[in-house]
Design an enzyme around this catalytic site. Structure first.
Site, PDB file in Angstrom:
ATOM      1  N   ARG A  64     -33.164  55.426 -35.847  1.00 17.94           N
ATOM      2  CA  ARG A  64     -32.555  54.847 -37.050  1.00 17.94           C
ATOM      3  C   ARG A  64     -31.035  54.786 -36.909  1.00 17.94           C
ATOM      4  NH1 ARG A  64     -36.734  54.399 -40.426  1.00 17.94           N
ATOM      5  NH2 ARG A  64     -38.329  56.015 -40.209  1.00 17.94           N
ATOM      6  N   ASP A  65     -30.475  53.658 -37.337  1.00 15.75           N
ATOM      7  CA  ASP A  65     -29.017  53.494 -37.326  1.00 15.75           C
ATOM      8  C   ASP A  65     -28.399  54.477 -38.322  1.00 15.75           C
ATOM      9  OD1 ASP A  65     -27.059  50.868 -36.402  1.00 15.75           O
ATOM     10  OD2 ASP A  65     -26.303  52.266 -37.924  1.00 15.75           O
ATOM     11  N   ILE A  66     -27.281  55.059 -37.937  1.00 20.72           N
ATOM     12  CA  ILE A  66     -26.609  56.050 -38.783  1.00 20.72           C
ATOM     13  C   ILE A  66     -25.975  55.401 -40.025  1.00 20.72           C
ATOM     14  CG2 ILE A  66     -24.294  55.986 -37.732  1.00 20.72           C
ATOM     15  CD1 ILE A  66     -24.430  59.078 -37.636  1.00 20.72           C
ATOM     16  N   ASN A 117     -25.566  42.189 -30.706  1.00 15.65           N
ATOM     17  CA  ASN A 117     -24.147  41.864 -30.754  1.00 15.65           C
ATOM     18  C   ASN A 117     -23.555  41.952 -29.350  1.00 15.65           C
ATOM     19  OD1 ASN A 117     -24.263  41.686 -33.578  1.00 15.65           O
ATOM     20  ND2 ASN A 117     -23.961  43.889 -33.799  1.00 15.65           N
ATOM     21  N   VAL A 126     -20.930  49.717 -29.441  1.00 14.63           N
ATOM     22  CA  VAL A 126     -21.487  50.656 -28.454  1.00 14.63           C
ATOM     23  C   VAL A 126     -21.902  49.839 -27.235  1.00 14.63           C
ATOM     24  CG1 VAL A 126     -23.273  52.364 -27.965  1.00 14.63           C
ATOM     25  CG2 VAL A 126     -22.293  52.227 -30.273  1.00 14.63           C
ATOM     26  N   HIS A 140     -28.434  46.916 -27.004  1.00 13.36           N
ATOM     27  CA  HIS A 140     -29.406  47.375 -28.000  1.00 13.36           C
ATOM     28  C   HIS A 140     -29.740  46.223 -28.929  1.00 13.36           C
ATOM     29  CE1 HIS A 140     -25.283  48.200 -29.350  1.00 13.36           C
ATOM     30  NE2 HIS A 140     -25.709  47.870 -30.567  1.00 13.36           N
ATOM     31  N   HIS A 196     -30.832  45.357 -32.761  1.00 14.99           N
ATOM     32  CA  HIS A 196     -30.935  45.834 -34.148  1.00 14.99           C
ATOM     33  C   HIS A 196     -32.194  45.241 -34.768  1.00 14.99           C
ATOM     34  CE1 HIS A 196     -26.583  47.113 -34.744  1.00 14.99           C
ATOM     35  NE2 HIS A 196     -26.478  46.353 -33.658  1.00 14.99           N
TER      36      HIS A 196
END
Ligand code: 5GP
Length: 116
Positions: free
Chosen positions: A29-31, A87, A96, A100, A102
């Protein structure tokens, strides 16, 4: 080997809510979630940006997409729908530098680029 915050998550050096892992991919999970569901799918193979993925490694990105779709089916929102985004570099908003995907879901997200 590249050393990003995501590598530290994979190595369990910093905590994260890991929701999926297989031989090639892990997801957590994204922070700072941008939707009710916001999960990041990351390959175990290192590529800083999508620009760095050669044609012969396209399967790495394919696995991110199929893992995200499998997760969406498992969680029960595949039919309602979701968004996947990668991205790249500054204008793409990448922060980052380990590639990755999303996965955003859990509410109507609107047409891409249209303010809600
Ligand atoms: P990018 O901007 O590179 O496309 O996406 C990086 C994402 O990583 C951001 O959405 C950000 O909220 C997330 N992120 C950054 N640091 C951490 C962290 O320590 N833990 C988790 N779970 N997500 C993080």
């Amino acid at each position: 080997m590249t050393d990003t915050i995501f590598h530290k998550i994979l190595n369990r050096e910093i905590p994260a809510d890991i929701v999926y892992e297989d031989a090639y991919t892990y997801a957590f999970r994204d922070i700072a979630p941008q939707a009710p569901v916001h999960v990041l799918f990351v390959p175990k193979q290192d590529f800083a940006t999508i620009n760095d993925v050669p044609e012969e490694s396209a399967v790495v990105i394919g696995r991110l997409a199929t893992a995200a779709a499998r997760y969406a089916r498992q969680q029960g929102f595949a039919e309602r729908g979701y968004r996947v985004v990668m991205n790249c570099n500054g204008d793409g908003g990448q922060t980052v530098f380990q590639i990755h995907l999303h996965l955003l879901a859990g509410a109507p997200l609107g047409h891409f680029g249209t303010p809600r």
